[in-house]
Structures are given as C-alpha cells and as structure tokens.
Design a protein around this motif. Structure first.
Motif, PDB file in Angstrom:
ATOM      1  N   GLY A   2       0.817  -1.196   0.000  1.00 29.18           N
ATOM      2  CA  GLY A   2       0.000   0.000   0.000  1.00 29.18           C
ATOM      3  C   GLY A   2       0.856   1.253   0.000  1.00 29.18           C
ATOM      4  N   ARG A  65       0.048  -3.694   3.809  1.00 28.88           N
ATOM      5  CA  ARG A  65      -0.834  -4.345   2.828  1.00 28.88           C
ATOM      6  C   ARG A  65      -2.064  -3.499   2.510  1.00 28.88           C
ATOM      7  NH1 ARG A  65       0.642  -9.046   5.950  1.00 28.88           N
ATOM      8  NH2 ARG A  65      -1.240  -8.787   7.229  1.00 28.88           N
ATOM      9  N   MET A  66      -2.272  -2.422   3.272  1.00 29.81           N
ATOM     10  CA  MET A  66      -3.467  -1.600   3.094  1.00 29.81           C
ATOM     11  C   MET A  66      -3.170  -0.363   2.267  1.00 29.81           C
ATOM     12  SD  MET A  66      -5.178  -1.505   6.882  1.00 29.81           S
ATOM     13  CE  MET A  66      -5.245  -2.968   7.930  1.00 29.81           C
ATOM     14  N   THR A  67      -4.196   0.148   1.632  1.00 29.92           N
ATOM     15  CA  THR A  67      -4.134   1.463   1.017  1.00 29.92           C
ATOM     16  C   THR A  67      -4.733   2.470   1.994  1.00 29.92           C
ATOM     17  OG1 THR A  67      -6.320   1.247   0.009  1.00 29.92           O
ATOM     18  CG2 THR A  67      -4.416   0.464  -1.274  1.00 29.92           C
ATOM     19  N   GLN A  68      -4.520   3.736   1.710  1.00 29.43           N
ATOM     20  CA  GLN A  68      -5.123   4.772   2.559  1.00 29.43           C
ATOM     21  C   GLN A  68      -6.642   4.613   2.602  1.00 29.43           C
ATOM     22  OE1 GLN A  68      -4.002   8.894   2.493  1.00 29.43           O
ATOM     23  NE2 GLN A  68      -2.140   8.450   1.305  1.00 29.43           N
ATOM     24  N   GLU A  69      -7.228   4.329   1.441  1.00 31.38           N
ATOM     25  CA  GLU A  69      -8.679   4.227   1.384  1.00 31.38           C
ATOM     26  C   GLU A  69      -9.191   3.095   2.261  1.00 31.38           C
ATOM     27  OE1 GLU A  69      -6.640   4.479  -1.200  1.00 31.38           O
ATOM     28  OE2 GLU A  69      -7.103   6.593  -1.647  1.00 31.38           O
ATOM     29  N   GLU A  70      -8.463   1.970   2.281  1.00 28.67           N
ATOM     30  CA  GLU A  70      -8.908   0.850   3.094  1.00 28.67           C
ATOM     31  C   GLU A  70      -8.828   1.179   4.582  1.00 28.67           C
ATOM     32  OE1 GLU A  70      -7.867  -3.879   3.950  1.00 28.67           O
ATOM     33  OE2 GLU A  70      -6.779  -2.772   2.392  1.00 28.67           O
ATOM     34  N   LEU A  71      -7.692   1.773   5.010  1.00 23.37           N
ATOM     35  CA  LEU A  71      -7.557   2.099   6.424  1.00 23.37           C
ATOM     36  C   LEU A  71      -8.558   3.173   6.838  1.00 23.37           C
ATOM     37  CD1 LEU A  71      -6.101   1.597   9.064  1.00 23.37           C
ATOM     38  CD2 LEU A  71      -4.392   3.296   8.400  1.00 23.37           C
ATOM     39  N   GLY A  73     -11.372   3.663   5.497  1.00 24.22           N
ATOM     40  CA  GLY A  73     -12.684   3.024   5.517  1.00 24.22           C
ATOM     41  C   GLY A  73     -12.935   2.285   6.820  1.00 24.22           C
ATOM     42  N   ARG A  74     -11.863   1.684   7.370  1.00 22.93           N
ATOM     43  CA  ARG A  74     -12.013   0.975   8.650  1.00 22.93           C
ATOM     44  C   ARG A  74     -12.212   1.918   9.817  1.00 22.93           C
ATOM     45  NH1 ARG A  74      -8.365  -4.416   9.306  1.00 22.93           N
ATOM     46  NH2 ARG A  74      -8.342  -5.167   7.158  1.00 22.93           N
ATOM     47  N   THR A 212     -11.410  -2.497  14.583  1.00 18.63           N
ATOM     48  CA  THR A 212     -10.712  -1.908  13.438  1.00 18.63           C
ATOM     49  C   THR A 212      -9.640  -2.829  12.878  1.00 18.63           C
ATOM     50  OG1 THR A 212     -11.089   0.293  14.386  1.00 18.63           O
ATOM     51  CG2 THR A 212      -9.411   0.106  12.667  1.00 18.63           C
TER      52      THR A 212
END
Length: 571
Positions: A2, A65-71, A73-74, A212
């Motif tokens: 990510g 492993r995450m993108t900014q959008e995924e984190l 979103g959480r 989270t």
C-alpha cells in the motif's frame, strides 16, 4: 504494497533542524539508532533507510498491505461511534469526540517490565512523601526537601495534616506521564496523583481497535486492559474504614458539564457503584450519607473526581456546590475514605517533581528506575540567570499547570512572548521550572497525506490497595496531531492511540468487541455470580433515572459474593 508509508521518511527529514526524535516503529539503519533500545534483529521496511522494530513487525506488515482508502474506511466511523457513546472532551468550549488514531503504540514484554517497575517505585515513593509531608516531615528535617518548597506550594493543605488514611493509602490511582527521548530512554515528565484522568479512553480505545484491526488481535499476544475496573473497585473496598464488611462505594462527579464526565459514568457503571453529585450527599453525626429512593444510605468510600478546593465548602471554597459540607471532618474521624486523598496536589507540584529522584533514594533506598527530564529550579539565582539567558532554547512550565496550560516552548515563541515570560519569571521564580526541549518519540499517525510521524507520550495508570501497586498493562498514549507539535494534551488539540503491551494471555476479543465487567455491576443483578461480557456501546452517560435505577440495583448487588480474585476475564 500500500501507499500508507509513502513520504514518511521524507517528512521526518524535514524536521532535522533539531535532533531526530526516536521513532517507535522504525529504527534508523546502519550507523543510526538500530538496536539501541530493545535490541535484537530488525526487519527491513519500506521507509528509506529505516528498519522495522521487532515489536511492530506484524502491525507494520498489516498496514503495508493496506491502502489509505482501506484504512480510512475501517476508521471512518470511529468518531461517530465515540460521539454517540459520549466519548468526548471539551476543546475550546466545544464538545468533540475524542480523536483516536488507528495505528497503535506497541511495547514489548521486556520493555514494559522495566516501565512497570519504574512506575511502581514512583508510586511507593510518592506515597511515602505524602505520608511524611502531612506527618513528621522527616525529609524536611533531614534536608532532602527545603521547607519553603512545601510551605510555598498552593497545593499543600494544612487542613489535612494528621489524617491517617486506611492502609496508609493516599494514592489509590496514579497517572505517571512518560516520554521517550531522542536516545530512546524513557523519562518521567510529570506525576498525577490528584485526580488523574484518561483511563476511560484506554478502555474505549481497546474496544474500537478490536473492531478496526481484528486480525492483529487474533495473531498477537496483546495484554488485556479490561481488568482495571475490577482492580480499582477492590482497592477502594480494601481501603474502606475499619469494621465495614460490605462497604458502599460511590463515584463523586462535578456533573454533566465536566469535561471528563464520560469517564465518571463509565467507571461507575463498570464498577457497579452509584454515580453521585455533591447534592446527593450529606453529612450527619460525623458520617457521610447519600439520598436514595429508599431513604439515606451510609457511604464508606468516595472515589472523588472533584478537585480539593470544591470538595468541602466548610474547609475550602465556601461558594462550592460540587462537594458536600462535612466530608473532610468525616475523613478525619475515619468514617469515610476519600480517594484520592485530599492534599495530594503537593506531590504533583513540578518543583517537588525535581526532588523525586532524591526522595526515592531517601525513602526506598533505591536508585530511580525511571529518570526525570533535566530541570532547572528557578528559585536558585544561578539557574534563573542561565534560563533567562537561554529562554529561546528551553521549555518553561508553571509548577501547578496542567493540560499544557501556561507552557511556553522557547523555540516556537515570539519575541514579545519571551519578553513577557522573562518578566514573569523574575517576579515569581517559585512558580516556574524550565527544561530542555525534548523531541518526544514519534509514532506513525494517519494524516491527510497518509501515515506521518507525530510526537506522543504515555500515561500508565497504577492502582494501589495498600499492599500492592498494580500497573494497567497499557495506558493512555496521547499524540500531537499537528506536524511538529510537542504538546499532546487533548485540551490542546491532541488525540490518542491504543497501547498494546505484548506478552501474557492473548486479549482476543469477542466478535462484537465486548469488554468484561466485574461482579456486582448493575447489568449483573439477578444473574448467577460469574463474570460476563457487556458491550461498551450500552455504557453511555446515564440520566437521572438511570442513576436511580442503579441505586436500586445496588441493593441487590450487595447480596452477591465478592469479585473473583483473579478479576474479570481478558478483553
């Protein structure tokens, strides 16, 4: 991989006008800070020449492993959830949800053992000092602390001299603020033994973080924090007046407009005790009682969240309606325990703080395990002259300040501010201390551009029952959200992080992120005497009707056995 860490190292390099702050997640590579604290191998990371510290290995791998959008979103619903629960604080007159960052602070088992031992040592020394200063004052006679330091402190209350608390406990709860300096050394920044706050955020942060990043709670051995209410209740009961088999404990709050009201309600609910205001209490015959729907009921222990000056209008401020007349007399007669004890503020005085290393040696015969931050006492003419000459390089603090109020960071102050401060120091040197600017350690924090280094401190909480000092495995990590900001207090716009201490039983949460309650909590009335889980979402600020219901349920609670000696199950 990510993009959360893109630019993290570059951001750090922009701030190299001062010494590099110790980064909690990343160690500098060859020739840098690698292995200076914690030791052992480090794994390669994606951030320039920095390596991932071992304790952060799984956290870093999950975030990478995450993108900014995924984190985002959480974590997007965290603020709304906190606001709905009432997990708020007052900032500039506005009620706001308490900011929580999704990247935790992680502390290894061995490192935490050192912190824990240092906090226990500190609390024992503070207890000994308070017993001495309100008793024989041997440290003054032996020249360890000058008499003027004690007598000149506005937090020294002669009105409580001679009061002998049950078990010798004055510090039932302590919050010891720690920082990690540029070399990775943990240091004590200040002591809080009056009315330390913030533990409710520790409990609430753990619940939302379990939702989270649930995969990390399954794979990492994170020590639980849910035992705190049980430990506190047992300590309060243990220090009840002699001869009371079933002590009645209450939490005394200033009311709904207090900035920490959420914490008051949460702790009362989790301990299963009444939440009262000053108007709910009255004193008669040297005892304290509370009004209930079934008539007066004697109160044995008051866990007060009201400052000394407002606690008893017969002794302190006559215009106060937050306490109850006669409480201090009842404490002197030994019919009620006040936790924390009245007069503890002298131990929070930042000038007294400078004597704590000597007091540890004097009372305990030990070397301090956690050093202080280097500090100038401005009562000394030579120290005052040096500080005035270097005012633009130092941090200057009022000795009785809290929440960052009155603090001046020399390198960030204007010439006019420094000139005004210089006049103030000359006029009142006793009221101030000075310290070097310490670059608090940084932790990756979610900002607009991704994860960025932000300065943080740590407040471990300790509970003292007269025999043992227990330290909550974690504590409140406060983080300064603006770039370069060193003041982490929520009153100055700071946020918080969950603090994960590794080792011990896993805190793998239930799917809904529940937190355990001790026996005797209101929700347990009528249920068999066994620990159960209760969703923290159901634990919001109770209204007046809820408080009356809580009082009625407490009658039934007293028929239940004492809490299980091992406390609540892990959460």
């Amino acid at each position: 991989m990510g993009d959360l860490f893109d630019g993290y190292a570059g951001t750090a390099r922009l701030r190299r006008r001062s010494p590099d702050a110790w980064d909690e997640m990343f160690a500098r590579g060859a020739g840098g800070l690698r292995g200076a604290i914690g030791g052992g191998p480090v794994g390669r990371g994606p951030v320039g020449d920095r390596d991932v510290r071992p304790v952060y290995g799984e956290v870093h791998a999950a975030l990478a492993r995450m993108t900014q959008e995924e984190l985002r979103g959480r974590t997007g619903a965290l603020a709304d959830s906190y606001l709905a629960q009432g997990v708020t604080f007052d900032f500039a007159g506005e009620e706001r949800p308490f900011p929580i960052d999704p990247v935790p602070r992680v502390v290894g088992q061995q490192e935490w053992a050192g912190i824990e031992s240092g906090v226990v040592q500190r609390v024992r020394a503070l207890e000994a000092f308070l017993a001495d200063v309100y008793g024989p004052q041997e440290a003054v006679r032996d020249g360890v602390v000058p008499a003027q330091v004690i007598s000149s402190s506005p937090e020294f209350h002669r009105e409580v001299a001679g009061i002998d608390p049950v078990g010798g406990v004055r510090v039932h709860v302590a919050g010891i603020d720690l920082i990690r300096d540029e070399l990775g050394v943990w240091r004590v920044l200040e002591d809080n033994v009056r009315v330390p706050s913030g533990v409710s955020y520790v409990i609430s942060n753990r619940r939302v973080m379990a939702q989270t990043l649930p995969e990390l709670f399954q794979s990492m051995r994170i020590r639980p924090v849910g035992e705190y209410p049980n430990r506190l209740l047992r300590a309060l009961r243990k220090t009840a007046p002699p001869g009371v088999d079933e002590p009645t404990v209450v939490v005394l709050t200033p009311g709904v407009f207090n900035s920490a009201y959420y914490e008051h309600t949460l702790l009362a609910r989790l301990m299963g005790v009444e939440l009262v205001e000053g108007r709910d209490l009255f004193c008669a015959g040297g005892r304290v009682f509370m009004h209930t729907t079934k008539g007066p009921e004697r109160v044995d222990v008051i866990y007060r969240r009201v400052d000394d000056e407002f606690l008893d209008p017969l002794v302190f401020r006559a215009d106060s309606v937050l306490g109850s007349p006669g409480i201090l007399l009842a404490a002197r007669l030994g019919t009620v325990t006040i936790a924390n004890a009245v007069g503890n503020g002298i131990a929070d005085d930042k000038l007294v703080y400078t004597y704590l290393p000597a007091l540890i040696r004097y009372y305990l015969g030990e070397e301090p395990l956690l050093p202080n931050v280097d500090t100038w006492r401005l009562e000394d003419p030579d120290s005052l002259a040096e500080v005035l000459d270097r005012l633009d390089e130092l941090v200057v603090k009022p000795v009785n300040g809290s929440g960052g109020a009155g603090l001046c960071i020399g390198p960030q102050a204007s010439r006019a501010e420094l000139d005004a401060l210089r006049r103030t120091l000359v006029a009142d040197p006793r009221g101030w201390i000075a310290q070097p600017v310490v670059q608090l350690s940084t932790i990756p924090t979610l900002c607009d551009g991704g994860l960025r280094p932000r300065h943080a401190d740590l407040r471990p909480f300790a509970v003292h029952d007269g025999d043992d000092v227990w330290v909550l495995p974690g504590g409140l990590t406060r983080v300064a959200l603006p770039e370069g900001q060193l003041v982490v207090n929520s009153s100055q716009g700071g946020g918080s992080k969950d603090t994960w201490v590794l080792g011990g039983p896993s805190s793998s949460p239930s799917p809904d992120g529940q937190v355990a309650l001790p026996l005797g909590a209101p929700e347990l009335v009528g249920v068999q005497a066994a620990p159960v889980d209760v969703d923290v979402d159901a634990i919001g600020p109770p209204g007046r009707g809820h408080q009356q219901q809580q009082q009625q349920q407490s009658r039934a609670r007293r028929a239940l056995p004492e809490p299980h000696p091992e406390g609540a199950p892990p959460c």
